[in-house]
Scaffold this active site. Structure first.
Site, short mmCIF file in Angstrom:
data_model
loop_
_atom_site.label_atom_id
_atom_site.label_comp_id
_atom_site.label_asym_id
_atom_site.label_seq_id
_atom_site.Cartn_x
_atom_site.Cartn_y
_atom_site.Cartn_z
N CYS A 232 10.23 8.93 98.37
CA CYS A 232 11.15 9.67 98.30
C CYS A 232 10.49 9.85 96.74
O CYS A 232 9.40 11.24 96.44
CB CYS A 232 12.38 9.41 97.84
SG CYS A 232 14.03 11.00 97.16
N CYS A 330 21.07 7.31 96.38
CA CYS A 330 21.64 8.81 96.24
C CYS A 330 22.09 9.40 97.36
O CYS A 330 23.61 9.34 97.58
CB CYS A 330 20.90 10.19 96.10
SG CYS A 330 19.39 9.94 96.92
#
Length: 514
Positions: A232, A330
């Site tokens: 990410c 997340c």
């Protein structure tokens, strides 16, 4: 409340039903409430050329959409990025508590449409040093205390704008514990506006699913333990924000990560350096960043310790000064890994065998994807004399191999898809997990800077359980020289080189070697 202003926007709505040519459209609301506002925004270089809206629900929603269009048309991008619920409510002459929600919805829709338009159409001139101005900074804000203090420190230095990415949406997630949900975006935007900063909202959900979530699922399906945060940061999130920074004329992108840089003037670009606070250091999660990206980045918290950061936030009156740190991935906030893999990847329970190193069956399990190399708890096999650990996994056979802790020990680690920013001869230690300590090592291969399909690490002392799929952070003291992905090593023959197998390794072939 000024009833005349409200009535004007209600009876003569500006831009109602209009979608300008080349506009980007976004909507907000319509879930828990009945109000829904859809905003369309077109951008030309540094300003909003035109805007329009549609709305459904109560009259306040239509009035708020009209107010948003009125405030945005013809204004500079940075000024429009400062428009929030308070500005929309003020344009309507003030709103009662019962109607305030309409302003919230319209502001959210405007911010989303503006972010999409800016990401594709904006072209703000670089903000240089002329006339005493310092370069503009774009700061990534998540709604937490670290990114808020990073934004505060940047704003004290000069012209600053903020950006928040929406990465994931799932009704099973706990929005309050996730740093990338729609709720987190709204909170971060309010925080930025409270600091007087223009704020941009970027919807990156499609890219995040393709570049982070799908490889995460494929990694577990292939019998590995992937590290989604590395991908990410290295290939999805920060790349998008660096691109946005360039469009906004920002010389640098700042984040709230605890990290530093070094060797800024080296011909091959700067390197990451561990943070001053060893307990918060995040260089492992940033290891896949290229030197070219690092050259455009700024880490305001790199020299600070966490108590100092909270004290700065408290002194500035920031409402997140005591906010707890996020602990989950997340997209796993509020759920668990097994349930997530089942819902989004179809990796449901599938009975398989638990065996020892000789292949003798010791018991059964519910799916190899529930385990990781080095795991002790939750194996479900009574230990006979000493605890059992996961030694290996075979995804094709859905088999988990267990054994004593000593069987995990190895002094060699194979890497695939490695990247070196400096000669391998400088590597003197490696981090094999985020919170692990660096281990003394050397690279067995005489490798120069660049991309390498495979590297072999020789460790000074034996390590227990190098999990395939995890990142190996290659270091020279405090400096990050490169990285690679831990590959599966044969336990019965010579060291294994990478093998093409799964969707996960196919993704790595196409994405990891940048």
């Amino acid at each position: 409340m000024d009833a005349v202003a409200f009535e004007h926007h209600l009876t003569s709505p500006q831009g109602h039903g209009r979608r300008p040519e080349g506009a980007f459209t976004a909507a907000a609301g319509g879930a828990a409430c009945c109000d829904r506002v859809e905003l369309s925004v077109s951008v030309e270089r540094d300003h909003v050329a035109d805007a329009g809206f549609d709305a459904r629900g109560c009259g306040a929603a239509a009035a708020a959409g009209s107010a948003a269009v009125t405030l945005a048309r013809g204004q500079s991008i940075l000024d429009v990025a400062r428009i929030g619920p308070a500005e929309i409510a003020a344009e309507l002459g003030g709103l009662s508590p019962a109607k305030r929600h309409a302003a919230d919805v319209a502001a959210d829709a405007l911010a989303r449409a503006l972010g999409a338009a800016v990401r594709m159409q904006a072209d703000l001139a670089p903000h240089g040093h002329g006339h005493g101005k310092r370069p503009r900074t774009l700061v990534a804000m998540s709604g937490g205390v670290d990114s808020a203090v990073a934004a505060l420190l940047c704003a004290r230095e000069g012209d600053t704008a903020a950006v928040t990415l929406e990465l994931w949406a799932d009704p099973e997630n706990d929005a309050e514990r996730s740093c990338c949900s729609a709720s987190a975006v709204v909170q971060a935007r309010a925080l930025a506006h409270g600091m007087g900063l223009p704020h941009f909202t970027i919807d990156l959900r499609e890219e995040f699913r393709a570049g982070v979530v799908e490889p995460f699922i494929a990694g577990y399906a292939a019998g590995e333990t992937p590290n989604p945060c590395v991908g990410c940061n290295g290939h999805v999130r920060l790349d998008a924000m660096l691109d946005l920074a360039a469009r906004l004329g920002c010389a640098r992108l700042a984040t709230g990560h605890y990290a530093r840089t070094a060797e800024a003037h080296h011909r091959d670009g700067p390197l990451l350096r561990v943070a001053a606070d060893p307990g918060k250091d995040q260089t492992y999660m940033l290891a896949a960043l290229s030197p070219a990206s690092l050259a455009r980045m700024h880490f305001p918290l790199g020299e600070l310790f966490k108590p100092q950061v909270r004290a700065i936030a408290a002194d500035a009156g920031l409402p997140v000064a005591s906010k707890a740190d996020s602990q989950d991935l997340c997209f796993l906030a509020g759920t668990d890994r097994a349930r997530f893999l089942a819902r989004h990847g179809g990796l449901t329970d599938r009975r398989g065998q638990v065996v020892d190193a000789r292949g003798r069956v010791l018991g059964r399990h519910s799916g190899q994807h529930r385990f990781t190399v080095g795991q002790r708890r939750g194996i479900g096999i009574p230990a006979a004399g000493e605890p059992l650990y996961v030694l290996d996994k075979d995804a094709m056979r859905n088999e988990v191999t267990v054994g004593p802790r000593s069987a995990l020990e190895t002094t060699h680690v194979d890497l695939r898809h490695a990247r070196l920013h400096r000669p391998a001869a400088r590597v003197d230690r490696v981090k094999l997990r985020y919170r692990s300590r660096p281990l003394p090592c050397r690279v067995a291969d005489d490798a120069e800077p660049g991309r390498h399909p495979a590297l072999e690490l020789a460790l000074e002392d034996a390590v227990e359980g190098a999990a395939p799929g995890q990142l190996a952070c290659l270091m020279d003291g405090e400096l990050v020289l490169g990285w690679g992905t831990i590959a599966r090593r044969s336990r019965t023959s010579s060291p294994a080189r990478p093998r093409p197998a799964s969707a996960y390794t196919a993704w790595l072939d196409g994405n990891e070697l940048r």
